[in-house]
Write an enzyme that holds these catalytic residues in place. Structure first.
Site, PDB file in Angstrom:
ATOM      1  N   PHE A 141     -11.057 -51.142  -2.779  1.00  0.00           N
ATOM      2  CA  PHE A 141     -10.720 -50.363  -3.975  1.00  0.00           C
ATOM      3  C   PHE A 141      -9.967 -51.297  -4.942  1.00  0.00           C
ATOM      4  O   PHE A 141      -9.054 -52.001  -4.537  1.00  0.00           O
ATOM      5  CB  PHE A 141      -9.842 -49.184  -3.563  1.00  0.00           C
ATOM      6  CG  PHE A 141      -9.673 -48.154  -4.632  1.00  0.00           C
ATOM      7  CD1 PHE A 141     -10.642 -47.175  -4.822  1.00  0.00           C
ATOM      8  CD2 PHE A 141      -8.555 -48.151  -5.445  1.00  0.00           C
ATOM      9  CE1 PHE A 141     -10.482 -46.208  -5.803  1.00  0.00           C
ATOM     10  CE2 PHE A 141      -8.390 -47.193  -6.433  1.00  0.00           C
ATOM     11  CZ  PHE A 141      -9.363 -46.220  -6.613  1.00  0.00           C
ATOM     12  N   ASP A 163      -5.839 -50.519   5.040  1.00  0.00           N
ATOM     13  CA  ASP A 163      -5.696 -49.403   4.114  1.00  0.00           C
ATOM     14  C   ASP A 163      -6.534 -48.253   4.667  1.00  0.00           C
ATOM     15  O   ASP A 163      -7.756 -48.396   4.849  1.00  0.00           O
ATOM     16  CB  ASP A 163      -6.161 -49.827   2.717  1.00  0.00           C
ATOM     17  CG  ASP A 163      -5.883 -48.751   1.679  1.00  0.00           C
ATOM     18  OD1 ASP A 163      -5.934 -47.557   2.031  1.00  0.00           O
ATOM     19  OD2 ASP A 163      -5.642 -49.113   0.516  1.00  0.00           O
ATOM     20  N   TYR A 223      -3.458 -37.506  -0.663  1.00  0.00           N
ATOM     21  CA  TYR A 223      -4.086 -36.476  -1.507  1.00  0.00           C
ATOM     22  C   TYR A 223      -5.580 -36.387  -1.267  1.00  0.00           C
ATOM     23  O   TYR A 223      -6.237 -35.551  -1.856  1.00  0.00           O
ATOM     24  CB  TYR A 223      -3.794 -36.728  -2.996  1.00  0.00           C
ATOM     25  CG  TYR A 223      -4.028 -38.153  -3.439  1.00  0.00           C
ATOM     26  CD1 TYR A 223      -5.309 -38.618  -3.704  1.00  0.00           C
ATOM     27  CD2 TYR A 223      -2.972 -39.047  -3.560  1.00  0.00           C
ATOM     28  CE1 TYR A 223      -5.525 -39.930  -4.078  1.00  0.00           C
ATOM     29  CE2 TYR A 223      -3.180 -40.360  -3.940  1.00  0.00           C
ATOM     30  CZ  TYR A 223      -4.467 -40.796  -4.196  1.00  0.00           C
ATOM     31  OH  TYR A 223      -4.671 -42.100  -4.548  1.00  0.00           O
ATOM     32  N   ARG A 270     -21.400 -39.602  -4.825  1.00  0.00           N
ATOM     33  CA  ARG A 270     -20.626 -39.616  -3.579  1.00  0.00           C
ATOM     34  C   ARG A 270     -20.351 -38.188  -3.117  1.00  0.00           C
ATOM     35  O   ARG A 270     -19.941 -37.334  -3.906  1.00  0.00           O
ATOM     36  CB  ARG A 270     -19.327 -40.350  -3.887  1.00  0.00           C
ATOM     37  CG  ARG A 270     -18.530 -40.766  -2.702  1.00  0.00           C
ATOM     38  CD  ARG A 270     -17.432 -41.706  -3.140  1.00  0.00           C
ATOM     39  NE  ARG A 270     -16.409 -41.021  -3.934  1.00  0.00           N
ATOM     40  CZ  ARG A 270     -15.135 -41.398  -3.993  1.00  0.00           C
ATOM     41  NH1 ARG A 270     -14.721 -42.452  -3.315  1.00  0.00           N
ATOM     42  NH2 ARG A 270     -14.265 -40.742  -4.723  1.00  0.00           N
TER      43      ARG A 270
HETATM   44  C1  LIG Z   1      -7.563 -43.761  -3.453  1.00  0.00           C
HETATM   45  C2  LIG Z   1      -7.224 -45.194  -3.185  1.00  0.00           C
HETATM   46  C3  LIG Z   1      -6.139 -45.825  -3.820  1.00  0.00           C
HETATM   47  C4  LIG Z   1      -5.321 -45.118  -4.864  1.00  0.00           C
HETATM   48  O1  LIG Z   1      -4.064 -45.695  -5.046  1.00  0.00           O
HETATM   49  P1  LIG Z   1      -2.916 -44.852  -5.753  1.00  0.00           P
HETATM   50  O2  LIG Z   1      -1.811 -45.790  -5.941  1.00  0.00           O
HETATM   51  O3  LIG Z   1      -2.598 -43.687  -4.860  1.00  0.00           O
HETATM   52  O4  LIG Z   1      -3.460 -44.347  -7.067  1.00  0.00           O
HETATM   53  C5  LIG Z   1      -5.834 -47.120  -3.448  1.00  0.00           C
HETATM   54  N1  LIG Z   1      -6.574 -47.786  -2.529  1.00  0.00           N
HETATM   55  C6  LIG Z   1      -7.635 -47.217  -1.919  1.00  0.00           C
HETATM   56  C7  LIG Z   1      -8.413 -47.992  -0.911  1.00  0.00           C
HETATM   57  C8  LIG Z   1      -8.007 -45.919  -2.243  1.00  0.00           C
HETATM   58  O5  LIG Z   1      -9.082 -45.362  -1.669  1.00  0.00           O
END
Ligand SMILES: *Cc1c(COP(=O)(O)O)cnc(C)c1O
Length: 395
Positions: free
Chosen positions: A111, A182, A207, A354
């Site tokens: 991500f 992660d 969330y 998705r």
């Molecule tokens: C959803 C997601 C995020 C989002 O990060 P936030 O700081 O909560 O906005 C980060 N990394 C991954 C791999 C995700 O899937």
């Protein structure tokens, strides 16, 4: 054992919600719990709520609940901030554990915020660290004796491809690298054996599959034997050994609590704490089996009805998380057409439709109906409508 608990969720009539992987739906009891928190705790107790209502201890208490869902033991997880911040903290601490190495291995499917946070940290440190982002299938070859840290998201947010946590963690350890996982698309989606993997750090958000609501706090895990030696880069007062000593010198709290930074988001954490009740008595192995069964039905139905769609997820369910992605050049507009029909998934650039599967509130009838809607959108070219072609800010 069935894991279906639709009655615990407040889902709008006429909606088939296949986006619990992006924002989990509202568990029914959360509204009342938040109202009571606001009236009875914030309203009535005022500042006394920090002690009297247990707000200060909430990051540990909720951390233990999350730990039980990701194969970690009590006292190894704390809550707060957002996932981006927790990625930064974990990577910063991990790099300090390997001061002689400069290479960080991630992958091109990660991500973007994880990679951006790594880039920003590298620039701040200014010590010549470099971030490598091979294709997910080439990660194993990239891990070597120069690698300081391996930082991967277990389930690819676009395709759902699942990394082999045990094997990669072991390889990282054999090469002397620190492992960060992660779990954004793993926590609440599939069984995770964090302690068994031996990884040093893990992070994730709440969330998505954990239904904590928009902006719910993130989590961070530190392997318990290391926690007392981790140097927290974001050394906030609530990660201090004695915050209310108001000492001008920083002394980290014992254990994972040192990864706390500032004042926790008590309302969000209360919503999350209540939302976690939907997992009581559930076995993640059963959740996984039910998720795979739903995904397999969806893939079979969609492929039979819509030959134009290309499966963008691994075909082998053992190497897929809890989502199914299809690629199509008109994917964005097609998803808008689907949402207009009450089937809510989402779109990830450049061409991914998705669909997330959460067997707590999705059953086989929902999946069959969703596949029929997908078929209608493509058979009747419903995406070919200017209203559906307009890109919104959030896709
Ligand atoms: C959803 C997601 C995020 C989002 O990060 P936030 O700081 O909560 O906005 C980060 N990394 C991954 C791999 C995700 O899937």
């Amino acid at each position: 054992m069935t894991v279906l608990r639709k009655h615990l969720f407040d889902l709008p009539e006429g909606v088939i919600y296949l986006d619990g992987n992006s924002l989990g739906p509202l568990p029914k009891s959360v509204g009342a719990r938040l109202s009571s928190m606001i009236a009875d705790e914030w309203g009535a107790q005022l500042i006394r709520g920090w002690n009297g209502a247990g707000w200060m201890d909430q990051p540990r208490r909720v951390g233990d609940r999350v730990a039980s869902l990701i194969g970690a033991s009590d006292g190894t997880v704390t809550m707060g901030d957002t996932l981006s911040i927790k990625v930064y903290q974990a990577l910063d601490a991990a790099l300090k554990m390997r001061p002689d190495r400069r290479k960080i291995v991630s992958d091109s499917g990660n991500f973007p915020t994880d990679l951006y946070m790594a880039g920003g940290l590298i620039r701040s440190l200014d010590k010549g660290h470099r971030l490598e982002t091979p294709k997910p299938e080439d990660v194993i070859a990239a891990i070597d004796e120069d690698t300081a840290v391996v930082m991967l998201t277990q389930v690819d947010y676009r395709t759902g491809r699942l990394h082999d946590m045990a094997a990669i963690s072991k390889l990282a350890r054999d090469k002397g690298a620190v492992m960060i996982w992660d779990l954004a698309h793993s926590a609440g989606a599939l069984p995770v054996d964090l302690a068994g993997s031996g990884c040093e750090f893990a992070v994730g958000c709440t969330y998505k599959y954990l239904n904590g609501g928009p902006g719910a706090p993130a989590f961070i895990y530190v392997r318990p034997d290391l926690a007392a030696d981790v140097d927290p880069g974001l050394a906030g007062w609530l990660g201090h050994e004695a915050p209310f000593a108001f000492d001008i010198d920083y002394r980290p709290a014992p254990g994972v609590a040192r990864m706390r930074v500032g004042t926790p988001p008590v309302m969000q954490m209360t919503a999350l704490e209540e939302a976690l009740g939907v997992w009581d008595g559930l076995d993640m192995q059963d959740v996984r089996a039910a998720s795979i069964a739903l995904q397999e039905v969806f893939i079979r139905q969609v492929e039979a009805k819509v030959p134009d769609l290309t499966l963008a997820s691994p075909r082998d369910p053992a190497t897929r998380g809890s989502q199914v992605s299809f690629a199509h050049p008109e994917g964005y507009a097609a998803m808008q057409a689907l949402i207009a029909r009450g089937v809510i998934g989402d779109f990830r650039a450049p061409d991914i439709m998705r669909f997330g599967f959460t067997p707590l509130f999705i059953d086989e009838d929902d999946v069959l109906a969703a596949a029929d809607h997908v078929a209608a959108v493509f058979t009747d070219r419903l995406w070919d409508n200017p209203e559906f072609q307009k890109r919104a800010a959030v896709t």
